[in-house]
Scaffold this motif. Structure first.
Motif, mmCIF file in Angstrom:
data_model
loop_
_atom_site.group_PDB
_atom_site.id
_atom_site.type_symbol
_atom_site.label_atom_id
_atom_site.label_comp_id
_atom_site.label_asym_id
_atom_site.label_seq_id
_atom_site.Cartn_x
_atom_site.Cartn_y
_atom_site.Cartn_z
ATOM 1 N N LYS A 40 31.991 50.240 33.228
ATOM 2 C CA LYS A 40 33.289 49.813 32.696
ATOM 3 C C LYS A 40 34.076 48.935 33.666
ATOM 4 O O LYS A 40 34.825 48.052 33.229
ATOM 5 C CB LYS A 40 34.118 51.046 32.328
ATOM 6 N N GLN A 41 33.887 49.151 34.973
ATOM 7 C CA GLN A 41 34.656 48.366 35.943
ATOM 8 C C GLN A 41 34.282 46.882 35.947
ATOM 9 O O GLN A 41 35.028 46.051 36.451
ATOM 10 C CB GLN A 41 34.507 48.936 37.356
ATOM 11 N N TYR A 42 33.117 46.552 35.366
ATOM 12 C CA TYR A 42 32.664 45.156 35.344
ATOM 13 C C TYR A 42 32.895 44.491 33.982
ATOM 14 O O TYR A 42 32.619 43.301 33.826
ATOM 15 C CB TYR A 42 31.179 45.083 35.694
ATOM 16 N N LEU A 43 33.368 45.259 33.012
ATOM 17 C CA LEU A 43 33.621 44.691 31.688
ATOM 18 C C LEU A 43 34.819 43.752 31.738
ATOM 19 O O LEU A 43 35.751 43.970 32.516
ATOM 20 C CB LEU A 43 33.873 45.809 30.677
ATOM 21 N N PRO A 44 34.823 42.707 30.920
ATOM 22 C CA PRO A 44 35.901 41.728 30.993
ATOM 23 C C PRO A 44 37.147 42.132 30.208
ATOM 24 O O PRO A 44 37.061 42.674 29.118
ATOM 25 C CB PRO A 44 35.267 40.469 30.387
ATOM 26 N N ARG A 48 37.956 38.175 32.647
ATOM 27 C CA ARG A 48 37.481 38.517 33.989
ATOM 28 C C ARG A 48 37.229 40.010 34.080
ATOM 29 O O ARG A 48 37.888 40.797 33.396
ATOM 30 C CB ARG A 48 38.490 38.090 35.053
ATOM 31 N N PRO A 49 36.305 40.453 34.948
ATOM 32 C CA PRO A 49 36.040 41.883 35.093
ATOM 33 C C PRO A 49 37.290 42.674 35.478
ATOM 34 O O PRO A 49 38.157 42.189 36.215
ATOM 35 C CB PRO A 49 34.999 41.938 36.219
ATOM 36 N N TRP A 79 27.838 42.485 41.861
ATOM 37 C CA TRP A 79 29.242 42.186 42.112
ATOM 38 C C TRP A 79 29.389 40.834 42.806
ATOM 39 O O TRP A 79 30.288 40.048 42.476
ATOM 40 C CB TRP A 79 29.882 43.290 42.957
ATOM 41 N N LEU A 82 29.134 38.168 40.249
ATOM 42 C CA LEU A 82 30.352 38.093 39.438
ATOM 43 C C LEU A 82 31.456 37.343 40.190
ATOM 44 O O LEU A 82 32.184 36.539 39.604
ATOM 45 C CB LEU A 82 30.838 39.497 39.076
ATOM 46 N N HIS A 86 33.159 33.815 38.859
ATOM 47 C CA HIS A 86 34.584 33.718 38.535
ATOM 48 C C HIS A 86 35.407 33.123 39.677
ATOM 49 O O HIS A 86 36.639 33.138 39.606
ATOM 50 C CB HIS A 86 35.123 35.106 38.181
#
Length: 244
Positions: A40-44, A48-49, A79, A82, A86
């Protein structure tokens, strides 16, 4: 009146400054309740995450806060990709998480070589903590040793008993606990030297285990913990609202 007091806190922060400040952003969850292919911490949210919004909130509050991100070691490369994708440039250290939140926080604390300072411990999936709450948590923790963010309950509550009945409870005597939970660095490091216990549901309970009283401060209602798909939808709404 409350807003005026927090404005004064911001002035004191910016004019006088305090001890060296650290923040541990803890994000070791696997997102099973989210039902998503990635944690969940990487979902946009807002393209953006989630984690980037959280780290940015602390950095924008005070660029001098020393930021540490605690995530599973197996996610380091992901990470990094990512961050490149971004163009994310907020300075932070990466620390490997443990098998539990307690172990992840302990790893983060052990990565801080300083023995003096103030450290905020914050859930990575709470990107909507307010600047005022962050500032107040550091100031109050310096004065009182700890600052635990809480909000009042809006709904009536009942306690379930072992015999299957329920008992009404006065909600004014209860608070919902959020993060950041901010502490004197030397004291919280000492607190985390103990063996992990089932009663350690958050950092405040670890601190209390030493016999120290925790100091409560008011959090902000928007500071939700993103856990379910409904939370993610609401987070997108909040991002859009702030953009507008």
């Amino acid at each position: 009146m409350k807003y005026a007091c927090r404005t004064l806190l911001i002035f004191l922060w910016e004019f006088y400054g305090i001890m060296k400040k650290f923040a541990l952003i803890v994000a070791g969850g696997n997102g099973t309740r989210m039902g998503a292919p990635i944690s969940k911490q990487y979902l946009p949210i807002g393209r953006r995450p989630v984690l980037m919004h959280t780290l940015e909130k602390f950095h924008n509050t005070d660029p001098m806060i020393d930021l540490t991100l605690v995530i599973p070691e197996g996610d380091f490369v992901f990470w990094g990709k990512l961050c490149e994708e971004h163009a994310f440039s907020v300075p932070h250290h990466l620390v490997s998480g443990g098998r539990s939140r307690f172990q992840s926080v302990k790893n983060g604390l052990n990565s801080i070589s300083d023995s003096q300072g103030i450290v905020a411990i914050h859930d990575g999936v709470r990107p909507f903590v307010s600047r005022e709450v962050i500032l107040e948590s550091f100031l109050e923790a310096e004065k009182k040793g700890s600052a635990i963010t809480v909000i009042p309950l809006k709904d009536s509550i009942r306690k379930l008993t072992d015999d299957g009945k329920s008992v009404f409870k006065e909600r004014q005597y209860y608070r919902l606990v959020q993060t950041p939970q901010t502490f004197d660095l030397s004291k919280i490091k000492k607190a985390f030297e103990v063996q992990e216990l089932a009663q350690f549901t958050d950092d405040a309970t670890v601190y209390e285990h030493q016999g120290w009283q925790v100091h409560l401060i008011s959090g902000n209602l928007e500071n939700i913990k993103i856990t379910t798909p409904e939370d993610l939808e609401y987070a997108d709404f909040l991002i859009g609202k702030k953009s507008n």
